[in-house]
Design a protein around this motif. Structure first.
Motif, PDB file in Angstrom:
ATOM      1  N   HIS A   1      -6.896  -1.008  -9.118  1.00  0.00           N
ATOM      2  CA  HIS A   1      -7.009   0.349  -8.583  1.00  0.00           C
ATOM      3  C   HIS A   1      -8.415   0.932  -8.760  1.00  0.00           C
ATOM      4  CE1 HIS A   1      -2.804   1.053  -7.483  1.00  0.00           C
ATOM      5  NE2 HIS A   1      -2.491   0.325  -8.543  1.00  0.00           N
TER       6      HIS A   1
ATOM      7  N   LEU B   1       0.813  -1.213   0.000  1.00  0.00           N
ATOM      8  CA  LEU B   1       0.000   0.000   0.000  1.00  0.00           C
ATOM      9  C   LEU B   1       0.849   1.267   0.000  1.00  0.00           C
ATOM     10  CD1 LEU B   1      -2.739  -1.089   2.580  1.00  0.00           C
ATOM     11  CD2 LEU B   1      -3.004  -0.858   0.109  1.00  0.00           C
TER      12      LEU B   1
ATOM     13  N   VAL C   1      -9.047  -5.171  -0.159  1.00  0.00           N
ATOM     14  CA  VAL C   1      -7.666  -5.608  -0.377  1.00  0.00           C
ATOM     15  C   VAL C   1      -7.451  -7.038   0.115  1.00  0.00           C
ATOM     16  CG1 VAL C   1      -5.249  -5.145   0.145  1.00  0.00           C
ATOM     17  CG2 VAL C   1      -6.821  -3.241  -0.267  1.00  0.00           C
TER      18      VAL C   1
ATOM     19  N   THR D   1      -0.843  -7.245  -2.972  1.00  0.00           N
ATOM     20  CA  THR D   1      -1.448  -5.961  -2.608  1.00  0.00           C
ATOM     21  C   THR D   1      -1.179  -4.913  -3.677  1.00  0.00           C
ATOM     22  OG1 THR D   1      -1.128  -6.492  -0.269  1.00  0.00           O
ATOM     23  CG2 THR D   1      -1.555  -4.193  -0.826  1.00  0.00           C
TER      24      THR D   1
ATOM     25  N   LEU E   1     -10.216   0.362  -5.613  1.00  0.00           N
ATOM     26  CA  LEU E   1      -9.805   1.285  -4.563  1.00  0.00           C
ATOM     27  C   LEU E   1     -10.416   2.668  -4.771  1.00  0.00           C
ATOM     28  CD1 LEU E   1      -6.022   0.305  -4.314  1.00  0.00           C
ATOM     29  CD2 LEU E   1      -7.943  -0.574  -2.987  1.00  0.00           C
TER      30      LEU E   1
ATOM     31  N   ILE F   1      -9.135  -1.814   3.298  1.00  0.00           N
ATOM     32  CA  ILE F   1      -8.212  -2.944   3.453  1.00  0.00           C
ATOM     33  C   ILE F   1      -8.974  -4.203   3.825  1.00  0.00           C
ATOM     34  CG2 ILE F   1      -6.313  -3.843   4.848  1.00  0.00           C
ATOM     35  CD1 ILE F   1      -5.279  -0.974   5.077  1.00  0.00           C
TER      36      ILE F   1
ATOM     37  N   ARG G   1      -9.878   3.898   5.401  1.00  0.00           N
ATOM     38  CA  ARG G   1      -8.724   3.094   4.994  1.00  0.00           C
ATOM     39  C   ARG G   1      -8.835   1.665   5.526  1.00  0.00           C
ATOM     40  NH1 ARG G   1      -3.872   5.092   3.006  1.00  0.00           N
ATOM     41  NH2 ARG G   1      -2.702   3.360   2.110  1.00  0.00           N
TER      42      ARG G   1
END
Length: 266
Positions: free
Chosen positions: A165, A102, A186, A160, A168, A182, A178
């Motif tokens: 993207h 990250l 993620v 990761t 994200l 995750i 965040r």
């Protein structure tokens, strides 16, 4: 004469069909067993000592050790050490791998030092582990963890960094924090990569286990190998080597099963 040729042809066809029906991994095992039996046979090695290493002697000794319960405590002790070392490696490798994936700047800054440490053989840490943790299970746990942490860390980091993207950005547009990003995006996306790292780690940890269990512990497969050597029980020594291979294959196959049936959509 014609009947004899036809009979031979039928036997050849039957043997060919039987050979084709055997799975490829089993063919390799049978070939290895044949080679093992040949190299330890009396007509190649007439020395009676070598007969203790023969397959039939090792299999008989393994059955005896399992039946009378001698080997089970050592198997349990080794598996416990593997579990503790692997869990410690996961507890360190996954968070650090997430951080590196990250935050690429941190990964680039620490890569040199980590690469240097990774290139040091885990067994080279034996004297330091004994000085730091004394005699017993703790230095074994340390050696197994330091051997297993690198494949888990690298697999987690690369997985990761390769997360889509767009997912994200979508999470950010939905005001996800965040930690939520995750936890919900993620980690589910990189579980297959983590399993790859864990599979590689188990292979490494299983190789390091036997010499690590020679650090003054009184149980485990590595300790039992030393014990059979001191007692000159070579048939039991070969039986333990056979057990190590079987258990290692079972652990690897279990990780293959998890990798095959893992569904990232969950």
């Amino acid at each position: 004469m014609t009947i004899s040729l036809r009979s031979r042809h039928r036997w050849f066809s039957a043997l060919q069909q039987l050979a084709q029906s055997i799975p490829y991994p089993l063919r390799g095992l049978l070939l290895g067993l044949l080679l093992w039996s040949t190299l330890t046979s009396a007509w190649i090695n007439p020395d009676p000592v070598w007969q203790a290493f023969a397959p039939e002697s090792a299999i008989a000794a393994l059955g005896k050790l399992l039946f009378n319960g001698t080997l089970w405590p050592h198997i349990g002790a080794s598996l416990q050490r593997v579990a503790v070392g692997l869990l410690a490696a996961i507890a360190v490798g996954v968070p650090v791998g997430l951080l590196f994936g990250l935050v690429p700047m941190i990964e680039r800054s620490a890569s040199g030092a980590l690469q240097f440490i990774r290139m040091i053989s885990p067994l080279s840490w034996m004297p330091i582990a004994v000085m730091a943790f004394g005699i017993g299970d703790l230095p074994v746990y340390f050696l197994l963890a330091i051997a297993a942490v690198w494949p888990i860390l690298l697999s987690t980091s690369s997985g990761t960094a390769a997360v889509n993207h767009k997912l994200l950005l979508l999470a950010r547009s939905l005001c996800a924090t965040r930690s939520e990003t995750i936890r919900r995006i993620v980690i589910p996306a990189i579980v297959p990569q983590i399993l790859v790292g864990v599979r590689l780690a188990i292979g490494t940890i299983w190789i390091v286990l036997v010499p690590a269990e020679m650090l003054g512990v009184s149980s485990g497969l590595g300790y039992f190998i030393l014990d059979t050597r001191d007692r000159i029980a070579y048939n039991e020594l070969t039986a333990v080597l056979l057990a190590i291979g079987i258990i290692g294959c079972a652990l690897d196959w279990s990780l293959q099963f998890l990798q095959k049936y893992w569904q990232p959509s969950r």
